[in-house]
Scaffold this motif. Structure first.
Motif, PDB file in Angstrom:
ATOM      1  N   UNK A   1      25.175  50.933  50.260  1.00  0.00           N
ATOM      2  CA  UNK A   1      25.082  49.497  50.579  1.00  0.00           C
ATOM      3  C   UNK A   1      25.752  48.604  49.532  1.00  0.00           C
ATOM      4  N   UNK A   2      25.610  48.971  48.267  1.00  0.00           N
ATOM      5  CA  UNK A   2      26.257  48.193  47.201  1.00  0.00           C
ATOM      6  C   UNK A   2      27.785  48.291  47.308  1.00  0.00           C
ATOM      7  N   UNK A   3      28.274  49.477  47.638  1.00  0.00           N
ATOM      8  CA  UNK A   3      29.714  49.660  47.770  1.00  0.00           C
ATOM      9  C   UNK A   3      30.272  48.886  48.967  1.00  0.00           C
ATOM     10  N   UNK A   4      29.511  48.836  50.065  1.00  0.00           N
ATOM     11  CA  UNK A   4      29.974  48.088  51.238  1.00  0.00           C
ATOM     12  C   UNK A   4      30.017  46.596  50.921  1.00  0.00           C
ATOM     13  N   UNK A   5      29.004  46.098  50.213  1.00  0.00           N
ATOM     14  CA  UNK A   5      29.008  44.687  49.811  1.00  0.00           C
ATOM     15  C   UNK A   5      30.164  44.416  48.859  1.00  0.00           C
ATOM     16  N   UNK A   6      30.408  45.330  47.935  1.00  0.00           N
ATOM     17  CA  UNK A   6      31.551  45.177  47.022  1.00  0.00           C
ATOM     18  C   UNK A   6      32.871  45.177  47.781  1.00  0.00           C
ATOM     19  N   UNK A   7      32.948  46.012  48.808  1.00  0.00           N
ATOM     20  CA  UNK A   7      34.158  46.060  49.626  1.00  0.00           C
ATOM     21  C   UNK A   7      34.377  44.740  50.360  1.00  0.00           C
ATOM     22  N   UNK A   8      33.327  44.181  50.928  1.00  0.00           N
ATOM     23  CA  UNK A   8      33.451  42.894  51.617  1.00  0.00           C
ATOM     24  C   UNK A   8      33.835  41.766  50.654  1.00  0.00           C
ATOM     25  N   UNK A   9      33.225  41.761  49.488  1.00  0.00           N
ATOM     26  CA  UNK A   9      33.572  40.735  48.494  1.00  0.00           C
ATOM     27  C   UNK A   9      35.010  40.897  48.016  1.00  0.00           C
ATOM     28  N   UNK A  10      35.419  42.127  47.789  1.00  0.00           N
ATOM     29  CA  UNK A  10      36.794  42.372  47.354  1.00  0.00           C
ATOM     30  C   UNK A  10      37.784  41.971  48.439  1.00  0.00           C
ATOM     31  N   UNK A  11      37.433  42.200  49.703  1.00  0.00           N
ATOM     32  CA  UNK A  11      38.292  41.780  50.804  1.00  0.00           C
ATOM     33  C   UNK A  11      38.454  40.267  50.811  1.00  0.00           C
ATOM     34  N   UNK A  12      37.338  39.549  50.644  1.00  0.00           N
ATOM     35  CA  UNK A  12      37.414  38.076  50.612  1.00  0.00           C
ATOM     36  C   UNK A  12      38.252  37.594  49.441  1.00  0.00           C
ATOM     37  N   UNK A  13      38.029  38.175  48.285  1.00  0.00           N
ATOM     38  CA  UNK A  13      38.788  37.773  47.100  1.00  0.00           C
ATOM     39  C   UNK A  13      40.266  38.120  47.269  1.00  0.00           C
ATOM     40  N   UNK A  14      40.548  39.271  47.847  1.00  0.00           N
ATOM     41  CA  UNK A  14      41.942  39.700  48.007  1.00  0.00           C
ATOM     42  C   UNK A  14      42.675  38.911  49.079  1.00  0.00           C
ATOM     43  N   UNK A  15      41.973  38.210  49.947  1.00  0.00           N
ATOM     44  CA  UNK A  15      42.629  37.428  50.987  1.00  0.00           C
ATOM     45  C   UNK A  15      42.690  35.935  50.653  1.00  0.00           C
ATOM     46  N   UNK A  16      41.605  35.384  50.167  1.00  0.00           N
ATOM     47  CA  UNK A  16      41.536  33.932  49.952  1.00  0.00           C
ATOM     48  C   UNK A  16      42.333  33.504  48.723  1.00  0.00           C
ATOM     49  N   UNK A  17      42.140  34.177  47.612  1.00  0.00           N
ATOM     50  CA  UNK A  17      42.787  33.766  46.361  1.00  0.00           C
ATOM     51  C   UNK A  17      44.310  33.856  46.443  1.00  0.00           C
ATOM     52  N   UNK A  18      44.900  34.954  46.922  1.00  0.00           N
ATOM     53  CA  UNK A  18      46.365  34.967  47.044  1.00  0.00           C
ATOM     54  C   UNK A  18      46.892  33.908  48.012  1.00  0.00           C
ATOM     55  N   UNK A  19      46.137  33.614  49.071  1.00  0.00           N
ATOM     56  CA  UNK A  19      46.556  32.564  50.000  1.00  0.00           C
ATOM     57  C   UNK A  19      46.629  31.218  49.284  1.00  0.00           C
TER      58      UNK A  19
END
Length: 106
Positions: A62-80
């Protein structure tokens, strides 16, 4: 005689132009690092989800899935946002080269 040409050539290169290139390098390096980071988190999550780690970290899924979702958000929003700011810098660096910003004249 050659140094006068160098001074005139340096005068032609505007400061925002150099700034835009520096910012472009930073944005692209940040995008590459974000992609590597997201790939590592995705790999760890898939490994634990498929049980390839021998069940050692199954409690951490569960911690890894939450980390994956957070990393996805960070990897999409910040570069945009960074790419949007880079586009603004390009427009500021060359204000009269785009069709939208041309001054109408007869």
């Amino acid at each position: 005689y050659g140094s006068i040409r160098d001074v005139r050539a340096m005068h032609l290169v505007k400061a925002p132009f150099v700034y835009v290139h520096t910012l472009a390098i930073l944005v692209h390096v940040n995008n590459i690092l974000n992609a590597i980071s997201f790939g590592l988190v995705l790999g760890m999550t898939v490994e634990v989800a498929m049980g390839k780690d021998g069940g050692k970290h199954s409690n951490d899924l569960p911690k890894l899935v939450i980390s994956l979702l957070m990393q996805f958000c960070i990897s999409m929003v910040v570069p945009f946002l960074y790419l949007a700011l880079l586009e603004v810098c390009v427009c500021v660096s060359q204000p009269f080269t785009f069709e939208d910003s041309k001054i109408p004249s007869l």
